[in-house]
Design an enzyme around this catalytic site. Structure first.
Site, short mmCIF file in Angstrom:
data_model
loop_
_atom_site.label_atom_id
_atom_site.label_comp_id
_atom_site.label_asym_id
_atom_site.label_seq_id
_atom_site.Cartn_x
_atom_site.Cartn_y
_atom_site.Cartn_z
N TYR A 139 0.88 -1.22 0.01
CA TYR A 139 -0.06 -0.07 -0.03
C TYR A 139 0.86 1.16 -0.01
O TYR A 139 1.98 1.33 0.55
CB TYR A 139 -0.75 -0.01 1.20
CG TYR A 139 -1.91 -0.92 1.36
CD1 TYR A 139 -3.18 -0.59 0.86
CD2 TYR A 139 -1.60 -2.19 2.08
CE1 TYR A 139 -4.27 -1.81 0.68
CE2 TYR A 139 -2.84 -3.27 1.91
CZ TYR A 139 -3.95 -2.81 1.64
OH TYR A 139 -4.85 -4.00 1.61
N TYR A 175 0.32 -10.20 0.12
CA TYR A 175 1.31 -9.64 1.21
C TYR A 175 1.32 -10.32 2.52
O TYR A 175 0.33 -10.65 2.75
CB TYR A 175 1.06 -8.09 1.33
CG TYR A 175 -0.07 -7.40 1.57
CD1 TYR A 175 -0.34 -7.49 3.06
CD2 TYR A 175 -1.13 -7.15 0.72
CE1 TYR A 175 -1.62 -6.93 3.64
CE2 TYR A 175 -2.34 -6.47 1.32
CZ TYR A 175 -2.66 -6.69 2.59
OH TYR A 175 -4.07 -6.25 3.03
N ARG A 216 -2.15 -12.10 3.08
CA ARG A 216 -3.37 -11.93 2.72
C ARG A 216 -3.77 -12.31 1.18
O ARG A 216 -3.05 -11.93 0.20
CB ARG A 216 -3.69 -10.37 2.88
CG ARG A 216 -4.00 -9.68 4.13
CD ARG A 216 -5.14 -10.18 4.99
NE ARG A 216 -6.35 -10.78 4.15
CZ ARG A 216 -7.37 -10.15 3.84
NH1 ARG A 216 -7.42 -8.72 4.00
NH2 ARG A 216 -8.33 -10.48 3.50
N HIS A 245 -6.99 -8.69 -3.09
CA HIS A 245 -8.17 -7.99 -2.61
C HIS A 245 -8.22 -6.90 -2.84
O HIS A 245 -7.16 -6.13 -2.91
CB HIS A 245 -8.79 -8.66 -1.16
CG HIS A 245 -7.78 -7.74 -0.15
ND1 HIS A 245 -6.71 -8.41 0.25
CD2 HIS A 245 -8.05 -6.70 0.47
CE1 HIS A 245 -6.07 -7.56 1.16
NE2 HIS A 245 -6.80 -6.58 1.35
#
Length: 240
Positions: free
Chosen positions: A106, A145, A155, A158
Site C-alpha cells: 500500500y 502480502y 492476505r 483483494h
C-alpha cells in the site's frame, strides 16, 4: 420537534461475520466487549450531507490514470451492480476503493512490507452508481502480502470497497477477492464468514464480455445489501 424514527432494515446475521473473531488477532483489540445496542434510525441520519456527483471527477474510477506513466502489473476492469434485497438497483451510491499495488504494498506510511512502491499507482478510486446501480473501476490486480497475523500469514489478493448511502452514517465496508486464490484456506478475514455460500459472494467472477482485448481482464462483482444472498460486510482494519 419530535425526532421520528424510520422503518428498520431486514437483518441477516447468518451471512455476516461475527463482531469478534479470535483468529483475526487485531480484531480482538477493537471489537466491543459488551452487547451491541441497536440505535433507532432517525430522519436526521438520512437527510444529508448529500454525496452528489460534484464530489466525483470523471476519471476518479480509473486507478491507472493521472500519473506520469503506466503502473506495473496486470490491468483489470472490475464492474457490477449495487442491489437491494429485492433485486432493485441502488442508484447514486458513492463507492470508494483502495488496494495494494501489484507487488502487494500500500502507499501508506504504516506499510513496511519490503516490496517496491509504484510511482504510477496510488491505489485509491471512487465512483457513483448510475440509475441502474452499475459501477466500474479500472485498476491493477493487487498482489498478496504478509501481515504477521499467524505463522507465515499472507492476505489473498483483494480490493477494499466502501459504500455510502445518503449520509455519512450509512457507510458499509467489505472486500472483493479474485477467483481461485490459493491463500483463501488460511485467511481469517475471509473465513470469518462461516457460510460457504456467503463467502462466494465476496469473490468476483472472471468475465470475458467485459475483458478488453490487449488491454485488461474483466471481472464482475455485484454487491447485494440485504436479502437471501447478501454480500458479507466485514469488520476489518482499513489496510488488512
Amino acid at each position: 420537534m419530535p425526532s421520528h424514527t424510520t422503518p428498520q432494515y431486514r437483518r441477516d446475521p447468518e451471512s455476516q461475520p461475527p463482531v469478534r473473531w479470535p483468529d483475526y488477532r487485531s480484531n480482538a483489540l477493537r471489537a466491543p466487549h459488551r452487547p451491541l445496542v441497536l440505535l433507532p434510525h432517525r430522519l436526521g441520519e438520512i437527510t444529508g450531507p448529500l454525496l452528489g456527483e460534484g464530489r466525483v471527477g470523471p476519471h476518479d474510477n480509473d486507478l491507472t490514470a493521472g500519473h506520469a506513466g503506466e503502473p506495473q502489473g496486470q490491468r483489470v476492469i472490475v464492474s457490477g451492480r449495487v442491489l437491494d434485497g429485492d433485486g432493485r438497483p441502488v442508484p447514486g451510491t458513492l463507492l470508494e476503493v483502495w488496494q495494494a499495488n501489484a507487488a502487494g504494498r500500500y502507499r501508506h506510511d504504516g506499510d513496511r512490507h519490503p516490496a517496491p512502491l509504484d510511482p504510477n499507482f496510488t491505489g485509491v478510486g471512487r465512483t457513483l452508481t448510475d440509475a441502474e446501480g452499475r459501477y466500474s473501476f479500472t485498476t491493477i490486480h493487487p498482489g498478496a502480502y504478509p501481515w504477521r497475523n499467524h505463522d507465515n500469514a499472507w492476505r489473498p489478493a483483494h480490493i477494499h470497497f466502501s459504500l455510502f448511502g445518503t449520509a455519512f452514517t450509512q457507510r458499509l465496508i467489505t472486500q472483493m477477492y479474485f477467483p481461485g486464490d490459493p491463500l483463501f484456506f488460511q485467511d481469517p478475514i475471509y473465513n470469518s464468514v462461516r457460510d460457504p455460500k456467503a463467502r462466494e459472494a465476496m469473490v468476483a467472477r472472471f468475465d470475458l464480455d467485459t475483458t478488453v482485448p490487449e488491454w485488461a481482464l474483466g471481472y464482475q462483482w455485484d454487491i447485494v445489501l440485504r436479502g437471501k444472498t447478501p454480500t458479507p460486510l466485514e469488520a476489518e482494519d482499513d489496510d488488512d
